[in-house]
Design an enzyme around this catalytic site. Structure first.
Site, PDB file in Angstrom:
ATOM      1  N   GLU A 287      38.990  24.972  75.150  1.00  0.00           N
ATOM      2  CA  GLU A 287      39.094  26.330  75.680  1.00  0.00           C
ATOM      3  C   GLU A 287      37.822  27.098  75.326  1.00  0.00           C
ATOM      4  O   GLU A 287      37.579  27.414  74.160  1.00  0.00           O
ATOM      5  CB  GLU A 287      40.320  27.050  75.110  1.00  0.00           C
ATOM      6  CG  GLU A 287      41.660  26.456  75.514  1.00  0.00           C
ATOM      7  CD  GLU A 287      42.068  26.754  76.940  1.00  0.00           C
ATOM      8  OE1 GLU A 287      41.350  27.535  77.622  1.00  0.00           O
ATOM      9  OE2 GLU A 287      43.100  26.216  77.375  1.00  0.00           O
ATOM     10  N   VAL A 288      37.025  27.362  76.335  1.00  0.00           N
ATOM     11  CA  VAL A 288      35.804  28.156  76.188  1.00  0.00           C
ATOM     12  C   VAL A 288      36.107  29.587  76.627  1.00  0.00           C
ATOM     13  O   VAL A 288      36.950  29.809  77.504  1.00  0.00           O
ATOM     14  CB  VAL A 288      34.668  27.552  77.051  1.00  0.00           C
ATOM     15  CG1 VAL A 288      33.444  28.449  77.069  1.00  0.00           C
ATOM     16  CG2 VAL A 288      34.296  26.175  76.539  1.00  0.00           C
TER      17      VAL A 288
END
Length: 306
Positions: free
Chosen positions: A274-275
């Site tokens: 998850e960026v």
């Protein structure tokens, strides 16, 4: 948006029907092109990898080939890795990270591990910069072979047809400000529930499998990404998006129970990245680099530890 501001579709407390889905579809507009942004890069990579068309979507006359790339010489004696991006089409660095990994780093893993890469699982949603597919379904809660998301079923059938066992699966995602401004309010409205505001974490984090936790693997991924971009801190409750932080930058979900993409191979090592692309502390290219670093770290750890 807060729960005092109603979503513009539906009636509070009532799940959507066909009319509300049609209203929702009418609000979705094509903002970019899968056939221009993604397919040409896949075609260029087909000089080095086998291009696999593993399905086709036809949504209201708009057709999309579902495309993957795999080693030209798939060696049954080697372990296999699955890399997926664009399960949520709006999460851009997942798509671009999968492609960049193949373009920049994948050659280093030749004759060490079989690679199967599906860079853009949800092309209709990619074009609309949306989380859901045409049917207002989130594919990443519906990775079940008899499920309603055609994108998910097609990918699962591809995995099943590959044969052999998977050692690692890296599923590339983003958490964005639009999760709170659009997608979670829409989800609450669609399901006839009250919208409860949440907090968007500033930074990179990953999701491990609570049914098969691999803490050393997760920390290897975080350590690699930390050299590229910042890691999301826990909030005041010691959580990230409502889940307890079990290690810096790591939370856990029951992947299979929730129907998440990272559950579909049964691999020993699985992670959902998850960026946070909306952070003032990062850039689009840095987000892509973080995804590539996560993939490489996951493969390196899995190959070393088996």
């Amino acid at each position: 948006m807060t729960d005092s501001i109603p979503y513009p579709i539906g009636t509070a407390g009532q799940p959507w029907g066909a009319s509300e889905r049609d209203q929702w579809r009418a609000r979705q507009t094509r903002q970019r092109r899968y056939d221009q942004d993604v397919v040409p890069r896949i075609d260029a990579l087909a000089a080095r990898y086998d291009k696999v068309t593993y399905g086709q979507l036809d949504y209201a006359g708009e057709a999309y080939d579902l495309l993957a790339l795999r080693n030209r010489h798939f060696d049954p004696t080697l372990p296999t890795a699955l890399i997926t991006g664009g399960v949520h089409g709006y999460e851009t660095s997942g798509v671009m990270g999968a492609l960049a990994f193949l373009e920049r780093e994948a050659a280093a893993y030749a004759e060490r591990i079989n690679l199967l890469v599906a860079p853009c699982v949800s092309p209709w949603a990619y074009e609309r910069i949306h989380r859901w597919n045409y049917d207002a379904i989130d594919p990443n809660r519906n990775f079940r072979i008899d499920g309603p998301a055609r994108e998910a079923v097609a990918l699962m059938e591809l995995v099943q047809s590959t044969g052999g066992s998977f050692l690692v699966h890296v599923d590339l995602h983003e958490t964005t400000d639009s999760d709170e401004s659009e997608f979670r309010p829409a989800l609450a409205a669609r399901d006839g529930k009250a919208y409860e505001p949440g907090e968007i974490p500033d930074g990179f984090y990953i999701v491990d499998d609570s049914e098969n936790p691999q803490p050393a693997f997760s920390q290897a991924v975080i350590a690699a990404v930390e050299r590229v971009t910042h890691i999301a801190p826990a909030d005041a409750q010691g959580e990230i998006i409502g889940s307890p932080v079990v290690a810096p930058g790591v939370i856990e979900y029951s992947l299979a129970k929730l129907g998440l993409c990272a559950s579909i191979t049964g691999a020993r090592y699985t992670t959902t990245t998850e960026v946070y692309p909306d952070s003032p502390r990062t850039t689009p290219s840095e987000c892509v680099d973080a995804q590539v670093a996560a993939v490489c770290a996951a493969l390196d750890y899995a190959l070393e530890h088996g």
